[in-house]
Motif scaffolding. Structure first.
Motif, PDB file in Angstrom:
ATOM      1  N   ASP A  20      44.014  33.885  44.211  1.00  0.00           N
ATOM      2  CA  ASP A  20      43.851  35.381  44.219  1.00  0.00           C
ATOM      3  C   ASP A  20      42.690  36.734  44.580  1.00  0.00           C
ATOM      4  O   ASP A  20      43.246  37.216  44.561  1.00  0.00           O
ATOM      5  N   THR A  21      41.704  35.989  45.071  1.00  0.00           N
ATOM      6  CA  THR A  21      40.912  36.903  45.967  1.00  0.00           C
ATOM      7  C   THR A  21      41.561  37.555  46.783  1.00  0.00           C
ATOM      8  O   THR A  21      41.007  38.203  47.441  1.00  0.00           O
TER       9      THR A  21
ATOM     10  N   ARG B 143      44.266  39.881  45.981  1.00  0.00           N
ATOM     11  CA  ARG B 143      43.649  40.748  45.605  1.00  0.00           C
ATOM     12  C   ARG B 143      43.682  42.052  47.340  1.00  0.00           C
ATOM     13  O   ARG B 143      43.941  42.847  47.125  1.00  0.00           O
ATOM     14  N   LYS B 144      43.129  41.362  48.275  1.00  0.00           N
ATOM     15  CA  LYS B 144      42.222  41.679  49.542  1.00  0.00           C
ATOM     16  C   LYS B 144      43.576  42.035  50.542  1.00  0.00           C
ATOM     17  O   LYS B 144      44.031  43.485  51.058  1.00  0.00           O
TER      18      LYS B 144
ATOM     19  N   HIS C   7      46.789  43.065  48.660  1.00  0.00           N
ATOM     20  CA  HIS C   7      46.961  44.037  47.975  1.00  0.00           C
ATOM     21  C   HIS C   7      46.563  45.554  48.444  1.00  0.00           C
ATOM     22  O   HIS C   7      47.475  46.284  48.415  1.00  0.00           O
TER      23      HIS C   7
ATOM     24  N   LEU D  89      41.231  47.703  41.986  1.00  0.00           N
ATOM     25  CA  LEU D  89      40.981  46.096  42.772  1.00  0.00           C
ATOM     26  C   LEU D  89      40.833  46.512  43.658  1.00  0.00           C
ATOM     27  O   LEU D  89      39.101  44.841  43.689  1.00  0.00           O
TER      28      LEU D  89
ATOM     29  N   VAL E  76      37.899  43.403  43.518  1.00  0.00           N
ATOM     30  CA  VAL E  76      36.861  42.094  45.085  1.00  0.00           C
ATOM     31  C   VAL E  76      35.526  42.674  44.944  1.00  0.00           C
ATOM     32  O   VAL E  76      34.850  41.682  45.582  1.00  0.00           O
TER      33      VAL E  76
ATOM     34  N   ILE F 224      38.701  40.091  35.213  1.00  0.00           N
ATOM     35  CA  ILE F 224      40.108  39.809  35.548  1.00  0.00           C
ATOM     36  C   ILE F 224      41.468  39.390  35.029  1.00  0.00           C
ATOM     37  O   ILE F 224      42.974  40.174  34.999  1.00  0.00           O
TER      38      ILE F 224
END
Length: 318
Positions: free
Chosen positions: A174-175, A178-179, A181, A197, A201, A316
């Motif tokens: 997920d981390t 997110r980067k 995205h 977002l 992060v 989250i």
């Protein structure tokens, strides 16, 4: 004749298109792919590694030569006794996503390496189940049992280290996403979705720094602020931007304010929890009452990594 030739040409063309489409990976949604990977991981953890393989090695040993079975009833690789459904499809589905879009750069290569190992283990354990279920070892003096034992030992030995990599990559998935995205928003950094977002992060970067240093409530005063503070300052700055953007939306009486309200409140709690850590370290205040790790209902004291992690988890979910 011409009509027949036209029909034949169209038929062959259709077959070629179908064949080509059959080899092309079918795109999936990010949620579908994540779900398939997590389901596969869950079944590996809960059934394959905790039940099937331990039960096999407990009964037949883990040496080069298997022990002679005594009315051995093997556990099924594909059947879950609880719901009696065939779980082979869980692996087939999960493994099939490795070459499908969207790409998961940190996970897909591991799944690709894991695929032949899982397939071999699946095949060997399935053969072994049928072999012992029918007591075929009585007929062949255990010849095939020795062959299957070697295959199972080899595949299991190959699976364990890959599985550790898979676990780590899935826990960080997920981390990583997110980067990815975040990159999609790089041309629109004034967008609150970008800031939202980015803040997540930032929070995860602080969590990672605490984990890297091995900081807990018990040794929080050992925190290296030279490494922690720059990441904290980024989070603080992004929190200011987030709250300003939210205020601008609210000032316009936009219905969007309800969309972001819960997240902004959760972000405020995360920022406060991070500030409490900085404050505790600056004041050199030890944590006096540390709850037991087994007490899941305990409230974590302020200024501790545990409280911060709890607030990040809430962020989250927001």
């Amino acid at each position: 004749m011409n009509k027949f030739r036209l029909f034949l040409t169209l038929f062959l063309l259709s077959a070629m298109i179908t064949a080509c489409d059959g080899t092309k990976p079918i795109p999936a949604t990010e949620t579908e792919k994540k779900s398939a990977y997590w389901e596969m991981k869950s079944y590996i953890d809960s059934h394959l590694l905790k039940k099937v393989l331990p039960h096999y090695f407990e009964n037949l040993g883990d040496g080069e030569q298997p022990l002679t079975p005594k009315d051995y009833k093997m556990l099924s690789f594909s059947m879950n006794s609880r719901d009696r459904t065939n779980k082979t499809q869980v692996f087939e589905k999960g493994l099939s996503y490795a070459d499908k879009e969207p790409a998961f750069p940190t996970v897909d290569p591991i799944v690709i390496r894991m695929k032949p190992v899982i397939n071999e283990l699946m095949a060997a354990l399935t053969e072994a189940y049928d072999y012992y279920d029918a007591k075929d070892y009585v007929d062949d003096n255990f010849a095939k049992g020795k062959e299957l034992h070697a295959r199972i030992r080899q595949a299991a030995a190959e699976l364990y280290p890959i599985k550790d990599e898979f676990d780590l990559a899935m826990n960080n998935l997920d981390t990583e996403l997110r980067k990815v995205h975040l990159e999609n928003y790089k041309d629109d950094k004034q967008n609150i979705d970008y800031t939202r977002l980015k803040f997540v992060v930032d929070a995860e970067a602080l969590s990672a720094e605490l984990a890297r240093q091995g900081i807990t409530a018990a040794n929080v005063l050992d925190l290296d602020m030279n490494a922690f503070k720059p990441k904290y300052d980024v989070l603080v700055e992004d929190f200011k931007i987030l709250t300003q953007q939210y205020q601008d939306i609210s000032a316009k009486n936009s219905m969007d304010k309800y969309k972001y309200e819960k997240f902004v409140e959760a972000a405020k709690e995360v920022k406060a929890a991070a500030s409490e850590i900085v404050e505790r370290v600056n004041k050199k205040e030890k944590v006096k009452n540390i709850p037991s790790p087994n007490d899941y209902k305990a409230e974590h004291p302020s200024g501790t990594p545990e409280k911060f992690s709890n607030k990040v988890a809430g962020l989250i979910r927001a």
